[in-house]
Design a protein around this motif. Structure first.
Motif, mmCIF file in Angstrom:
data_model
loop_
_atom_site.group_PDB
_atom_site.id
_atom_site.type_symbol
_atom_site.label_atom_id
_atom_site.label_comp_id
_atom_site.label_asym_id
_atom_site.label_seq_id
_atom_site.Cartn_x
_atom_site.Cartn_y
_atom_site.Cartn_z
ATOM 1 N N VAL A 228 0.442 -1.265 0.330
ATOM 2 C CA VAL A 228 0.082 0.010 0.320
ATOM 3 C C VAL A 228 1.165 1.423 0.389
ATOM 4 O O VAL A 228 1.745 1.393 0.778
ATOM 5 N N THR A 294 -8.365 -0.054 0.375
ATOM 6 C CA THR A 294 -8.591 0.847 -0.833
ATOM 7 C C THR A 294 -9.519 1.445 -0.863
ATOM 8 O O THR A 294 -9.393 3.059 -0.733
ATOM 9 N N THR A 311 -5.765 8.382 -0.258
ATOM 10 C CA THR A 311 -5.866 8.016 -1.206
ATOM 11 C C THR A 311 -4.506 6.608 -1.332
ATOM 12 O O THR A 311 -3.520 7.401 -0.701
ATOM 13 N N SER A 313 -2.874 3.515 -3.768
ATOM 14 C CA SER A 313 -2.693 2.953 -4.381
ATOM 15 C C SER A 313 -1.817 1.569 -4.176
ATOM 16 O O SER A 313 -1.357 1.563 -2.800
ATOM 17 N N VAL A 314 -2.810 0.067 -4.395
ATOM 18 C CA VAL A 314 -2.220 -1.060 -3.722
ATOM 19 C C VAL A 314 -1.608 -2.196 -4.712
ATOM 20 O O VAL A 314 -2.572 -2.144 -5.730
ATOM 21 N N ASN A 346 -4.973 5.175 -6.591
ATOM 22 C CA ASN A 346 -6.277 5.476 -6.261
ATOM 23 C C ASN A 346 -6.465 4.015 -6.202
ATOM 24 O O ASN A 346 -7.847 4.206 -6.976
ATOM 25 N N ARG A 347 -6.374 3.275 -6.165
ATOM 26 C CA ARG A 347 -6.287 2.254 -7.634
ATOM 27 C C ARG A 347 -5.866 0.696 -7.040
ATOM 28 O O ARG A 347 -4.773 0.920 -5.940
ATOM 29 N N LEU A 348 -6.313 0.051 -7.401
ATOM 30 C CA LEU A 348 -5.665 -1.762 -6.540
ATOM 31 C C LEU A 348 -5.397 -2.345 -8.093
ATOM 32 O O LEU A 348 -5.814 -2.254 -9.599
#
Length: 622
Positions: A228, A294, A311, A313-314, A346-348
């Motif tokens: 993360v 997330t 926020t 990113s994962v 800001n997303r997986l």
């Protein structure tokens, strides 16, 4: 395991200290005993000599007058001497004159030659004389039993002192060992714990991950690794201060910890990066956890009364599905995280093998791009720009091209991001600037010979270049080296680049304009600058992105008309990119667009081809 090893090490250290202390006490006691024994014996020898001298001084008259009774009385005075075994007086002929001795230690009738008395006795002699006459000898023998008794008492005292010293040493060693163990625990905690969040740090994370992977063959299932990375942490630190950044990290750590089951682990492994190790777990449950993480970090965090959006990113990967070792799993997680950040943040992103292939290609491109720059494997092509009204060539945009020896032309859309990420974009940008200015100087010379206005040369500037403090100096040195007038150079800047640091950007643009350099905003309308900022920017023209012109004249006319009208009000020229049809060009001409650039009028071409185009248009441009 490490705590147990540390405890064993501390115990061994304590035992070693006790052994060293015991050896030191034994050696010290032996030295003291030997010294005491020698000192006691020397004292007895000295005492014996004194006693013999006293007898010799006081018995000379009795020996001279052969008064045995007087001599015997004088010798009996030594009966209270505790160590005396024998005192005998011999005449000048060596015959026994008088003696005093304890039972079993009678003196011989004749003076025996001097010899070794042994360890149990001390034997001394002293001459008896009167004036210069030698009258006889005194032989005195003392027992060393007193020394033995004294030494026994001394040994007892030494043993008591040694036992006491060892007891004190043992207590000190125990306290030292306890303090060392406590210090080791504290150091171990510092070495494996993040001080801001209290979570395990990177070192502990690697150890925990190794343990979790080792448990999988027996526990079954898979182990999931979630990396993360906070997207806006630097902004929080820069705007709200590091104390607010630390508070945000603690809140994020608490939020992530709340998502985990007992036995799962969250660690802080970097400035704004966390790792979640979940084991055992199925892929669908790991994916659901990554989604929850997330979404949890999309909500605002209240920091010192203000709502801050972090926020994140994962990147998600699983063992053993995506990797066979710890190192491969960490690499897969990093690859997935990199993909998540590169595709918008800001997303997986869940790891797939194709990501590794793309990463490997990116690394290979970076290596080969460096070689191409050093070996002259890059080219600069020029796309001409034309006056919308007269369709006369007025300038060209310099575009970098890479002709790979095996793969042919590689798209700038692929290798430019690689150059930006690796920092190579600065060297590439300076190279393109040098080539473009040198070519622009040739155009000026051609125009002077033809008596026509020279075309200008436009060069794109990357955000990394703009952040370089001496970039304007580089530009001015390049102009001086190539002989290109500053008024013939145009630097193209993007909206997003300028908005990263508005004040610094405005200062750079003012300095550039003061030196005669022209400026334009590239891809206008695709960024997020406001009209207020646009009014502050000392620019010469706007470039309309091809995404707006491609649908003309059937669609998008409202936006393009608004941009042209806005530019006219600001007294700026307008360049429309991506013009590919005659209908688009005619519409732009009627709308009042200043210049056009696109495949309809001219594709990007090598320098020689553009020179031929300039030669073909030797008519003055109105």
């Amino acid at each position: 395991m490490k705590n147990k090893e540390a405890l064993q090490l501390t115990s061994i250290l304590g035992a070693g200290q006790m052994l060293a202390a015991s050896a030191a006490v034994v050696v010290a006691c032996c030295i003291l005993l030997v010294y005491q024994l020698l000192a006691q014996r020397q004292a007895l020898v000295t005492e014996s000599h004194v006693q013999a001298a006293i007898v010799a001084d006081n018995i000379s008259a009795s020996l001279m007058f052969r008064d045995r009774d007087a001599a015997a009385d004088m010798l009996r005075a030594f009966r209270s001497a505790p160590n005396l075994l024998q005192v005998a007086v011999y005449d000048a002929n060596g015959a026994l004159f008088s003696e005093y001795s304890v039972e079993g230690h009678a003196a011989p009738q004749h003076l025996a030659p001097a010899g070794d008395a042994g360890f149990n006795e001390v034997r001394v002699t002293s001459d008896i004389g009167y004036k210069d006459a030698r009258l006889g000898k005194v032989v005195l023998v003392n027992s060393t039993h007193g020394i033995r008794d004294t030494m026994v008492r001394y040994v007892g005292l030494m043993l008591a002192a040694a036992v006491g010293a060892l007891f004190v040493a043992r207590q000190l060693v125990r306290k030292t060992r306890d303090r060392v163990a406590q210090a080791e625990r504290e150091l171990d905690n510092l070495a494996h714990t993040d001080l801001v969040t209290g979570l395990p740090n990177r070192r502990a994370y690697y150890r925990i991950l190794e343990q979790k992977l080792a448990e999988q063959p027996t526990s079954g299932g898979s182990a999931a690794l979630l990396l993360v990375d906070l997207d806006n942490f630097k902004v929080v630190n820069d705007t709200a201060g590091h104390h607010a950044g630390d508070e945000l990290l603690r809140k994020v750590a608490a939020e992530l910890s709340a998502l985990l089951r007992p036995g799962d682990v969250v660690a802080r492994i970097g400035g704004d990066e966390f790792a979640l190790v979940v084991s055992p777990v199925r892929r669908d449950l790991a994916h659901a956890l990554a989604v929850r993480a997330t979404e949890a970090l999309r909500k605002p965090f209240n920091i010192e009364g203000s709502d801050i959006f972090a926020t994140a990113s994962v990147g998600l990967c699983l063992y053993p599905d995506d990797a066979a070792t710890r190192e491969e799993l960490v690499t897969a997680g990093d690859t997935a995280l990199y993909h998540a950040k590169k595709t918008g943040r800001n997303r997986l992103a869940e790891y797939v093998p194709e990501m590794t292939l793309r990463t490997q290609r990116r690394i290979r491109l970076e290596r080969e791009l460096r070689r191409a720059l050093e070996a002259g494997g890059l080219e600069v092509h020029y796309q001409p720009q034309f006056d919308c009204g007269t369709e006369q060539l007025v300038g060209a945009e310099a575009l970098m091209r890479w002709r790979h020896p095996e793969q042919g032309f590689i798209s700038p859309a692929e290798f430019i991001p690689v150059a930006e990420d690796s920092g190579l974009i600065v060297a590439l940008g300076e190279w393109v600037l040098l080539q473009a200015c040198a070519e622009g100087a040739r155009w000026v010379h051609m125009a002077e010979q033809a008596g026509t206005p020279p075309p200008s040369i436009a060069v794109n500037v990357s955000a990394r270049q703009l952040r370089e403090k001496g970039f304007l100096d580089v530009v001015m040195r390049t102009l001086a080296a190539t002989g290109l007038p500053a008024t013939q150079l145009e630097l193209e800047l993007t909206e997003s680049m300028l908005m990263e640091d508005v004040e610094s950007a405005v200062q750079f643009m003012r300095d550039a304009r003061n030196n005669g350099i022209r400026l334009s905003i590239d891809d206008f309308g695709t960024g997020y600058s406001s009209l207020a900022y646009l009014q502050r920017f000392p620019i010469n023209q706007l470039k309309i992105n091809r995404s707006f012109t491609c649908s003309l004249p059937n669609d998008g006319t409202t936006i393009v008309s608004a941009v042209i009208s806005l530019a006219r009000d600001f007294q700026l020229a307008v360049v429309a990119e991506g013009v590919e049809s005659r209908e688009q060009l005619e519409w732009l001409r009627r709308a009042g667009c200043t210049y056009a650039q696109g495949y309809l009028l001219g594709k990007p071409m090598p320098a020689e081809a553009l020179r031929q185009l300039i030669e073909a248009q030797r008519q003055p441009v109105h």
